[in-house]
Write an enzyme that holds these catalytic residues in place. Structure first.
Site: not given
Lengths: 453, 453
Positions: A85, A149
């Site tokens: 991500d 994250e």
């Protein structure tokens, strides 16, 4: 192996560009399908490279991509962590080219996630391919690539707790940090923790005309500014009671050692176009960004922010405030101290709501371990100079979690540069750095396997 | 005349609703055609009511609607001022019904501009119609209805300077203020002036990762908060040097007189859902909103303001800051003092740009004039009680300009209430107030003509 890398350089780059085209912004629900598509992309490439048991492990949020290659259970196992991500790309208007239409310019790949962490994560997928195609994988490897994250890895700890056997390994390998310069490689040996808060200040129950009410009611923007301003004293110390209680102070020797890392304040100021720096009294810039805790407003909003002039006293004002933590501070401790203090300084004329976002714990990794020594040797071979151990100001909260849950240390083999503008418009990653990573990582496996014997 | 008003009540309301459907937001260029359409609407209705020489007078911005009825050059002339533009309607999500789809609920018209100033301006158009249809216009009348009041009337002064003969009159009549309550009518005899500034604080030349740079560079949001916080001292006095130099202090007698106006602090707090009020030490709430100058942040923004958490140190932070001024302060003086001070308090680690938006001068209107007395008599007749003269905290900068350019005093016959939520979501205007205005205004003409003889 180096021949294989050279021959496949264009493909390695094109595959990364393909992944960068998928806007996997985990913070914004509107990109949900893209985030999942990126997980599938990573899983497909792991399979193609030769990983076994590749799967998208479902979580309460975005899936974790898992894959492995167990060549011999008696050999050591490296657990690779990364994330697919990316940060939100706004403000879009400050990008020289669209954040999700990657371009290579002057030897740099420009795109959101080019470095953090798609580029650095994908080096590991390609390094694995290189070792597999050249029959050079010297130990076992497992991949755990997550998709949350940038929003605090909310579901990773649960996954780790529930899959300790599956994730059993000897060391964790992560490329999600930077190095000092292309001719001065370094390995990160410390990370700051974090508490990230959102605050809401409410004055009157509706927006008011600033002429009719101005001066007689608490303006939540003015009050929020006063409250935020009061969080630092005139020496830029943080005023939250007990904030520094658990901070580990470094000895003069340790500070002197740190000061040996090459650093030019002039270049630093010039690169950021700053007339002057600004920070806690009594500490150098390098210290301020590594061994000292900090408090920054990451976003503020309230009232009329459109074109022109509107004479309003808004009902509410908001801010996002994060604190970077250093060893021995804990996220829970600081979140509680912040909340208590922020509520206590609110005047009776407003109401305050404090809401924690994600947090993470600070960490220091050992430099005398086999894993660190293997990484150091790998860098030295590809860069021609021994890497410098440095403590970084950033936070990778899961490093502390891996230690507590799996009992494993992490090696932070970062290949990014400060100038990569991660989290900013025009994020980029050097083609040099990307390829150097793919070259260096197999050497880590080699030395780690050798030195573990 | 009152029969005619009763018979036409529904039409008077429907015409206003039609005008409220046009989103004439002068601050936002995307509504440009709607603003112009509203000017045409007003011109058409003036023509239908019987005005002569109706035209849209072009300016560098939005046109000024002019119209007149000269029945006898030897009689006095009333110049009616109003504005057909409205404030921006955001935040839209806080409206119970869409701001440009007016509804009548519980005796109130809900729409952006319902009171400020479409509703109050249109009372004059309808009052004129009432007098014309009943052959009861007792003196001459001129209309000057502008479309840029909510963005500072930037082109009105030029228009007035260039059209002094056309605008020649004996008094200016304006309904753009409020009254104390439906059973406590009042007439505004003072208005605050304004300086409206926009400030931009720049730290680093690009957005930075708050982990890697946090603590070592000036965060422009933190700095902006500190700068804003420092603009008030602990007693909520404004700290800009010389800010109060020219403020006219009222005598104890004048303050005692003011304090006689009905006011309940409990009701005030309850209506706004406030636990406590907040304002300059040594002054009452009524004084804080009328005879004292103020400084409010009307908007602030910087960094990441989307969902979730982004760990950024932004390059820039912004605020819109307005100051309300009282007699003897001037907008130019305060704009200069603010700018100089704000620039001076910026630390060397940031760059600051201060840009003035519009300003306006404070004004006090005489209560011993024929016009005030005529207005007072008109209210007394329709409301059954004598209106109270009050000084308002709002600004209508053009009142001072009319005095200096045309030599004319203004009479501020407002029919709005504090609860009308002007400039806020769910702006509304009582049907009672709208109709009362249409009833009261012809009586002003009657008494003004009689008393001017």
């Amino acid at each position: 192996m180096n021949n294989y890398i050279t021959e496949n350089k264009d493909r390695f780059l094109n595959e990364l560009l393909d992944m960068l085209r998928i806007p996997s912004v985990s913070a914004d629900p509107k990109f949900k399908q893209d985030v999942i598509r990126t997980a599938e992309f990573v899983a497909d490439r792991l399979r193609e490279a030769g990983a076994d048991n590749v799967e998208l492990c479902e979580t309460a949020g975005y899936p974790i991509v898992y894959g492995e290659k167990i060549i011999d259970p008696s050999l050591p196992t490296v657990l690779v962590y990364g994330h697919y991500d990316v940060q939100p790309a706004d403000p879009y208007e400050l990008w020289n080219s669209p954040p999700f239409e990657p371009v290579i310019k002057d030897g740099k790949i420009y795109a959101r996630g080019a470095c953090d962490d798609k580029g650095q994560m994908y080096m590991h997928v390609k390094a694995f391919e290189v070792m597999m195609r050249n029959n050079a994988l010297p130990c076992n490897v497992k991949f755990m690539i997550e998709g949350e994250e940038e929003v605090g890895s909310a579901n990773l700890a649960t996954f780790v707790k529930n899959n300790k056997e599956k994730l059993a390994a000897d060391v964790i390998l992560i490329s999600d940090t930077g190095m000092l310069a292309n001719d001065t490689p370094s390995i990160t040996t410390g990370l700051r923790g974090m508490s990230y808060m959102e605050v809401e200040v409410t004055g009157p129950n509706r927006d008011l005309h600033s002429g009719l009410y101005g001066g007689a009611v608490a303006n939540p923007i003015n009050i929020l500014c006063q409250m935020i301003a009061s969080l630092h004293d005139e020496n830029n110390h943080i005023t939250i009671p007990g904030f520094y209680d658990n901070v580990t102070e470094l000895s003069q020797e340790e500070r002197a050692e740190m000061a040996r890392a090459p650093f030019s304040l002039d270049k630093y100021k010039k690169a950021l176009d700053l007339s002057d720096i600004h920070g806690e009294e009594g500490y150098t810039t390098m210290e301020r960004t590594s061994i000292r805790p900090t408090l920054d407003v990451n976003g503020i909003w309230g009232g009329y922010i459109g074109e022109g002039a509107k004479t309003v006293i808004p009902s509410k004002a908001f801010a996002k405030i994060s604190m970077r933590l250093v060893p021995n501070q804990t996220s829970a401790e600081i979140t509680e101290k912040f909340t208590k203090h922020f509520e206590s300084i609110a005047p009776a004329s407003v109401k305050v709501v404090v809401k924690p976002h994600h947090g993470g714990e600070p960490v220091v990794t050992p430099t005398d371990s086999v894993a660190y020594q293997a990484a150091s040797k790998a860098y030295e071979e590809t860069f021609g100079v021994k890497p410098i151990p440095v403590r970084s100001g950033g936070s990778i909260p899961i490093v502390a979690m891996f230690k507590s849950e799996l009992g494993l240390d992490s090696v932070l083999m970062g290949f990014g540069l400060d100038s990569d503008a991660i989290h900013s418009p025009n994020e980029n990653f050097g083609v040099f750095n990307y390829m150097k990573g793919i070259e260096t990582i197999p050497l880590f496996y080699k030395y780690y396997a050798e030195m573990s014997r």
